[in-house]
Motif scaffolding. Structure first.
Motif, PDB file in Angstrom:
ATOM      1  N   UNK A 253       0.670  -1.310  -0.162  1.00 34.37           N
ATOM      2  CA  UNK A 253       0.023   0.084  -0.120  1.00 34.37           C
ATOM      3  C   UNK A 253       1.240   1.418   0.097  1.00 34.37           C
ATOM      4  N   UNK A 255       0.003   5.459  -0.508  1.00 35.61           N
ATOM      5  CA  UNK A 255      -1.099   6.504  -0.438  1.00 35.61           C
ATOM      6  C   UNK A 255      -2.356   6.128  -0.673  1.00 35.61           C
ATOM      7  N   UNK A 256      -2.669   6.295  -1.614  1.00 29.30           N
ATOM      8  CA  UNK A 256      -4.281   5.874  -2.263  1.00 29.30           C
ATOM      9  C   UNK A 256      -4.464   5.053  -3.152  1.00 29.30           C
ATOM     10  N   UNK A 296      -7.912   4.991  -5.493  1.00 20.93           N
ATOM     11  CA  UNK A 296      -9.265   5.119  -4.621  1.00 20.93           C
ATOM     12  C   UNK A 296      -9.702   6.619  -5.276  1.00 20.93           C
TER      13      UNK A 296
END
Lengths: 308, 184
Positions: A253, A255-256, A296
């Protein structure tokens, strides 16, 4: 004399009790202790969050939803089989892709659509959170979600001469997803699954296919985890010549984004293809390398509030 | 003699009751922080901080659940809890301290006082001594306490990975707003 002695004793006891009382007073004036007692007498429900990093464990769904007002664009990619050798550059020459968009209508209801290159299939699904694992005021040992998906393949008919019905292209998947986050690092999920195919390859094949998925994730760092996902197909309720799908992946993962790097014996990515249509065998090296990329976008900035 | 005992007992009980009346309390303290830079807003709000203030001695205490911070972006909230604050490991943040040179506050007459506070701030399991200016306003028997100060995240071992470092400001601004009522 007697009374004087009694008087002294009484005053002594008094002195003692006063110091005792004042000592108690001193204790209660420690504000932090008082505050701790105050908060302890008003317990709040602590809902478990981030049981899994993203809405897919590997191929199939986890109990996670995207939050209300959030759009998640997912690109899933599976290369060919590793045992294709150098001629196929270990599978890199081939690819199966699903491009999809998920959207959270509310924090507990999400929908999504997608298109897979494998079987030229369109899909749509919805997933509802039914129960949330929690501790504190309300105790709930499990998170439970319901999943329903519908699939429509657009391949040319294999036998165009016979009577072909449009409904034959349709599949359904229904799942009950049950998960528990046992610790900060370890989560486990069980997924009883029913796939219904309107048309199956053989007359001896059942139309209703039953399976149970088991999935787990173990965090190795704060932003990385190892995931495993396996679906056991119930004998007598599976298609002939299919095997149980097994996938192993790593979530990273940043950030977004969430990147999922995976190894799987399944070419298909959508639930119906993956759970009931896998033919590759790990033992023979029919292993696909692949990845999912999720990005996202927050469409609606809402001040969300956890219910107390 | 009996009279003396009775009198002394009365006195101690009075002493206890005055202690209780000096304490002001809130369960809906608001703690905000601004940690973003020009690239992105990183703002969290917590409206569920509990706090007590002793108006005689100036002692005060704050505690809150880290998980109760809300954000405009859901993912930010998840990252805040999972990656930065590790709120399962360190569920609470707290402050314990006092107002240095506490003014004589008469809670029955309105007025406002600029004060200095000092104490120990605990975030992410790390405790640091801090000082902060604050303002107390007495209005209709309630006391509003407001404070605004800055902290440095690395002091509390909150790690920001290099890729997102530019989204964070060097210092995090914290705004405290508490409306205290007498503790019943």
């Amino acid at each position: 004399m007697q009374t004087k002695l009694a008087g002294i004793t009484i005053s002594l006891i008094l002195c003692l009790s006063t110091t005792l009382v004042s000592a108690q007073v001193k204790d209660t004036t420690d504000l932090m202790d008082m505050l701790d007692k105050e908060t302890a007498s008003h317990p709040v429900t602590n809902y478990t969050s981030a049981t899994f990093k993203t809405t897919r464990l590997i191929n199939a769904h986890s109990i996670e939803n995207v939050a209300g007002g959030v759009m998640d664009v997912k690109i899933s990619h599976r290369f060919g089989e590793i045992n294709g050798g150098f001629y196929e550059l270990f599978g890199l020459d081939n690819a199966s892709i699903r491009i999809g968009v998920d959207y959270g209508i509310t924090d507990w209801l999400m929908i999504g659509i997608g298109r897979s290159s494998y079987e030229k299939q369109y899909d749509g699904f919805m997933k509802v959170k039914l129960l949330r694992q929690s501790s504190g005021k309300k105790n709930m040992p499990l998170s439970i979600s319901g999943f329903a998906g519908m699939y429509y393949n657009t391949l040319k008919w294999s036998e165009p001469d016979r009577d072909n019905y449009n409904t034959s292209r349709i599949n359904y998947t229904f799942q009950l997803l049950m998960a528990r986050k046992f610790s900060e690092g370890f989560s486990l999920q069980l997924s009883p699954t029913l796939v219904h195919k309107n048309l199956v390859p053989l007359t001896t094949d059942p139309n209703d296919l039953l399976s149970v998925g088991i999935g787990a994730r173990q965090k190795i760092t704060k932003r990385m985890s190892i995931n495993v996902e396996y679906y056991y197909q119930v004998p007598g309720f599976k298609l002939e010549n299919t095997v149980d799908p097994l996938s192993i992946g790593i979530d990273i993962e940043t950030g977004g984004h969430v990147f999922q790097f995976i190894f799987t014996n399944s070419t298909g990515i959508a639930e119906n293809q993956y759970i009931t249509g896998t033919t590759g065998k790990w033992s023979k090296g029919d292993i696909h390398f692949g990845f999912n990329i999720s990005r996202v976008f927050t469409m609606k900035k809402t001040k969300r509030k956890e219910t107390k | 003699m009996k009279k003396t005992i009775f009198f002394l007992l009365m006195l101690t009980s009075i002493a206890i009751s005055t202690e209780a009346q000096d304490i002001y309390f809130t369960r809906t303290g608001k703690i905000e922080f601004h940690s973003g830079s020009s690239l992105e807003d990183i703002d969290g709000v917590n409206n569920e901080a509990t706090s007590m203030l002793n108006v005689k001695t100036g002692e005060m205490a704050f505690t809150l659940l880290v998980k109760s911070f809300t954000f405009k972006r859901a993912l930010m909230e998840e990252h805040f809890n999972e990656n930065y604050m590790e709120s399962t490991k360190f569920p609470k943040a707290s402050f314990k301290g006092k107002i240095t040179s506490m003014p004589a506050i008469n809670t029955s007459s309105n007025g406002s006082f600029n004060v200095q506070t000092e104490g120990e701030l605990t975030i992410h399991g790390i405790t640091k001594k801090i000082t902060a200016p604050a303002k107390l306003t007495v209005n209709g028997g309630k006391i509003t306490g407001v404070s605004n100060f800055k902290i440095v995240l690395s002091d509390y071992k909150i790690e920001i990975p290099g890729v997102v470092a530019e989204k964070f400001s060097k210092e995090t601004e914290i705004i405290v707003t508490c409306i205290y009522e007498p503790r019943s």
